[in-house]
Design an enzyme around this catalytic site. Structure first.
Site, PDB file in Angstrom:
ATOM      1  CD1 TRP A 102      -2.133  -2.241   1.612  1.00 14.49           C
ATOM      2  CD2 TRP A 102      -2.852  -1.646  -0.200  1.00 14.49           C
ATOM      3  NE1 TRP A 102      -2.866  -2.935   1.538  1.00 14.49           N
ATOM      4  CE2 TRP A 102      -3.820  -2.323  -0.271  1.00 14.49           C
ATOM      5  CE3 TRP A 102      -3.155  -0.700  -1.022  1.00 14.49           C
ATOM      6  CZ2 TRP A 102      -4.975  -2.979  -1.048  1.00 14.49           C
ATOM      7  CZ3 TRP A 102      -4.229  -0.840  -1.736  1.00 14.49           C
ATOM      8  CH2 TRP A 102      -4.818  -1.430  -1.849  1.00 14.49           C
ATOM      9  CG  ASP A 172      -3.244   3.946   4.287  1.00 14.00           C
ATOM     10  OD1 ASP A 172      -4.911   3.591   4.750  1.00 14.00           O
ATOM     11  OD2 ASP A 172      -3.352   3.747   3.014  1.00 14.00           O
ATOM     12  CE  LYS A 196      -9.186  -3.016   3.227  1.00 14.47           C
ATOM     13  NZ  LYS A 196      -7.901  -1.944   2.718  1.00 14.47           N
TER      14      LYS A 196
HETATM   15  C1  LIG Z   1      -7.411  -1.191   1.382  1.00 17.80           C
HETATM   16  C2  LIG Z   1      -6.759  -0.756   1.641  1.00 17.80           C
HETATM   17  C3  LIG Z   1      -6.253   0.668   0.812  1.00 17.80           C
HETATM   18  C4  LIG Z   1      -7.538   0.873  -0.157  1.00 17.80           C
HETATM   19  O1  LIG Z   1      -8.408   0.999   0.340  1.00 17.80           O
HETATM   20  P1  LIG Z   1      -9.682   1.176  -1.256  1.00 17.80           P
HETATM   21  O2  LIG Z   1     -10.508   1.945  -0.177  1.00 17.80           O
HETATM   22  O3  LIG Z   1     -10.170  -0.047  -1.858  1.00 17.80           O
HETATM   23  O4  LIG Z   1      -9.440   2.239  -2.182  1.00 17.80           O
HETATM   24  C5  LIG Z   1      -4.764   0.964   1.231  1.00 17.80           C
HETATM   25  N1  LIG Z   1      -4.594   0.860   1.647  1.00 17.80           N
HETATM   26  C6  LIG Z   1      -4.812   0.322   2.871  1.00 17.80           C
HETATM   27  C7  LIG Z   1      -3.619   0.411   4.060  1.00 17.80           C
HETATM   28  C8  LIG Z   1      -5.567  -0.468   2.890  1.00 17.80           C
HETATM   29  O5  LIG Z   1      -5.290  -1.593   3.702  1.00 17.80           O
END
Ligand SMILES: *Cc1c(COP(=O)(O)O)cnc(C)c1O
Length: 360
Positions: A102, A172, A196
């Site tokens: 990521w 993030d 998530k």
């Molecule tokens: C799943 C995830 C993303 C991407 O998320 P989307 O909502 O599908 O764009 C980005 N960063 C992390 C750490 C993730 O777990």
């Protein structure tokens, strides 16, 4: 078997009580005569749902009043672009920590807007740890420092947010938001996709310090300007109303369960059960450095990968699904978000012990 134990990394398990509440409220929300999906986003019923969701999130996370909470769309992936577009603020360079898949995507996108300095990387050991802040080569002129607080694929978590001085820290938090208390005031901006550890896909949460807003790069689309979203209470256009409603129910439940301190305690217990089982076995291994083992995403490998398929098949037969690791890492991954009951982790470790006994 009624409900499975769903170890998916996202979209992921939701609390059954909330699914039932949503089901009960589906055709007629609180006497409104309609479902939340059918409401005008500018009507007083829906406005109260969104305002309450924001107030509950602020209380849960202890978000200072100098921060804006935004309910956006486009996923965390859109934030990879929105962060540089909004936070460059006339500067030319940005600092990124590279801890995995990521991070790499965020770095690639930021490179379209500014000069990215990778301040440290764990690629040397296949992204199985996070370089400690003492090794970061911070650039004092950077517009911000970006970290991926938990690498959902690699299972690497940063537990202590470092002091980056006057340079705003951007995180993030997609797979760890609401898993434990954090000090929001240490961050300039926090973002997370909801699917998530919060609620349904389609909602992205951004928490941003107000003084960072209003200096977008030229050509930033209206919808991607945090300031415009903030000035319009995330209703510049139609927000993802149903996802916000479900997220609001999740916030209320976390509050009722004792807030994030209680959530953290439960998460530590679940993670301990699983990591202890991995450490006690020579048949299963955790590839992640102990100090960075995520409470939420737990990758593990079988000593003999030829048994992977059989392991997954047996798990499925016992009502445990989505344990296959990400294609870039292989092996297994158990995502044990807030809504995964301890019974699910117990069932997994029981199965692991049984599998080891019969196959080794
Ligand atoms: C799943 C995830 C993303 C991407 O998320 P989307 O909502 O599908 O764009 C980005 N960063 C992390 C750490 C993730 O777990």
């Amino acid at each position: 078997m009624d409900r499975v134990f769903n170890f998916s990394a996202g979209p992921a398990v939701l609390p059954l009580e909330i699914l039932r509440q949503a089901q009960a409220e589906l055709p007629n929300w609180h006497g409104s005569g309609m479902s939340v999906m059918e409401m005008s986003h500018r009507g007083k019923e829906y406005m109260s749902i969104q305002a309450e969701a924001e107030a509950d999130l602020r209380e849960l996370m202890g978000i200072p009043s100098s921060y804006k909470v935004l309910f956006l769309q486009g996923g965390a992936s859109l934030q990879f672009a929105m962060v540089p577009m909004n936070l460059l603020r006339g500067r030319t360079s940005v600092d990124y920590l590279n801890t995995g898949e990521w991070s790499k995507k965020a770095i690639k996108e930021a490179g379209k807007f500014g000069a990215v300095t990778v301040i440290a990387s764990s690629e040397d050991r296949n992204f199985t740890y996070a370089p400690p802040p003492s090794q970061w080569k911070l650039n004092p002129d950077a517009a911000y420092v970006h970290i991926t607080q938990t690498e959902t694929i690699g299972g690497v978590e940063i537990f202590d947010a470092p002091d980056t001085g006057s340079v705003p820290l951007v995180s993030d938090m997609s797979s760890m938001i609401l898993s434990r208390p954090i000090d929001v005031s240490k961050y300039g901006l926090i973002y997370a996709g909801a699917q998530k550890n919060i609620g349904p896909a389609g909602l992205t949460i951004v928490i941003v310090r107000e003084d960072l807003l209003g200096q977008t790069v030229a050509g930033t689309p209206t919808m991607m300007d945090y300031k415009i979203q903030a000035d319009n209470d995330s209703m510049y256009n139609t927000p993802p109303t149903y996802a916000i409603y479900i997220a609001g129910l999740v916030f209320k439940q976390l509050k009722a369960l004792g807030g994030l301190a209680a959530t953290e305690k439960a998460n530590h217990e679940k993670a301990r059960i699983l990591y202890d089982a991995l450490d006690a076995s020579s048949f299963f291994q955790s590839p992640v450095a102990k100090e960075n083992r995520s409470l939420m995403n737990v990758p593990f490998t079988l000593e003999n990968p030829e048994l992977d398929e059989e392991f997954l098949k047996g798990a499925k037969a016992r009502g445990m699904i989505q344990l296959k690791g990400h294609r870039s890492v292989g092996g297994m991954r158990a995502s044990i978000y807030n809504a995964m009951p301890v019974e699910g982790v117990q069932a997994l470790t029981d199965y692991m012990k049984e599998f080891e006994k019969t196959r080794s």
